[in-house]
Design an enzyme around this catalytic site. Sequence first.
Site, PDB file in Angstrom:
ATOM      1  N   ASP A 166       0.750  -1.304  -0.005  1.00  0.00           N
ATOM      2  CA  ASP A 166       0.039  -0.023  -0.024  1.00  0.00           C
ATOM      3  C   ASP A 166       0.907   1.330  -0.154  1.00  0.00           C
ATOM      4  O   ASP A 166       0.786   2.110   0.870  1.00  0.00           O
ATOM      5  CB  ASP A 166      -0.931   0.191   1.214  1.00  0.00           C
ATOM      6  CG  ASP A 166      -2.070   0.962   1.127  1.00  0.00           C
ATOM      7  OD1 ASP A 166      -2.289   1.441   0.051  1.00  0.00           O
ATOM      8  OD2 ASP A 166      -2.673   1.396   2.052  1.00  0.00           O
ATOM      9  N   LEU A 167       1.618   1.299  -0.907  1.00  0.00           N
ATOM     10  CA  LEU A 167       2.513   2.467  -1.091  1.00  0.00           C
ATOM     11  C   LEU A 167       1.860   3.868  -1.311  1.00  0.00           C
ATOM     12  O   LEU A 167       1.396   3.920  -2.597  1.00  0.00           O
ATOM     13  CB  LEU A 167       3.922   2.170  -2.253  1.00  0.00           C
ATOM     14  CG  LEU A 167       4.672   3.322  -2.339  1.00  0.00           C
ATOM     15  CD1 LEU A 167       5.627   3.505  -1.061  1.00  0.00           C
ATOM     16  CD2 LEU A 167       5.775   2.843  -3.425  1.00  0.00           C
TER      17      LEU A 167
END
Length: 235
Positions: A166-167
């Site tokens: 979940d960058l």
Amino acid sequence: MLIETQDTRVLFFQDELKDEITPEYFDGAYWQRNNAIIGSAFGRGITWFFKINHDEFVLRHYHRGGLIGKLIKDAYFYTGLESTRAYQEFVVTQKLIDKGLPAPKPIAGQVIKKGLFYQADLITQKIEGANDLVAVLKDRALANDDYKQIGAMIRRFHDVELWHADLNTHNIILDGDGKWWLIDFDRCKFKSAADSWKKANLARLQRSFVKEKNKDSAFKWQSSDWDLLLAGYDN
């Protein structure tokens, strides 16, 4: 890491905390009763920030997202401790720290087994003076060098083959000393040294910048800033 089993509860923690960690540590109400809460954040659930002596910590309960999260809020199918999200995040984060990367230290986790399912919590070290990138950019524009530092920081994680699940702009943190960190390693994993996933990871982050800009005109970011971040990443 030490592991302690108590009936349906499994605790795991840093070795030096052998005589300290108890189930109460994973209960926000416990820290409230002890006047240790210093803040909270709301997402899928409540994240608690608490303080012991001079040290600050983050307590997070694992919640499901998406449609299934509306039906099964915080229960996951149990196939063994090593497959639980809390245990995996603890292990991945510790490996990153051992490699010298700017990630918050994992302190302790717990898994509570309930039949075929489990619930989980994780305590990590709180980054001193932390503000996420979204909050920073709502307050002020970044200098060119900041974007280059962010890009270089992400490159360090990619160079050890860490894929961040979940960058996004909320998981990039600026501390009180001007240092950039990456947080939230839930579902993250080490992958093979192929460029395709790295490019997709960066594209995810770029979409996050665009999303925040579209949501709030006060978000001080422009498309040319992305080129600065890539310059830092490529150097």
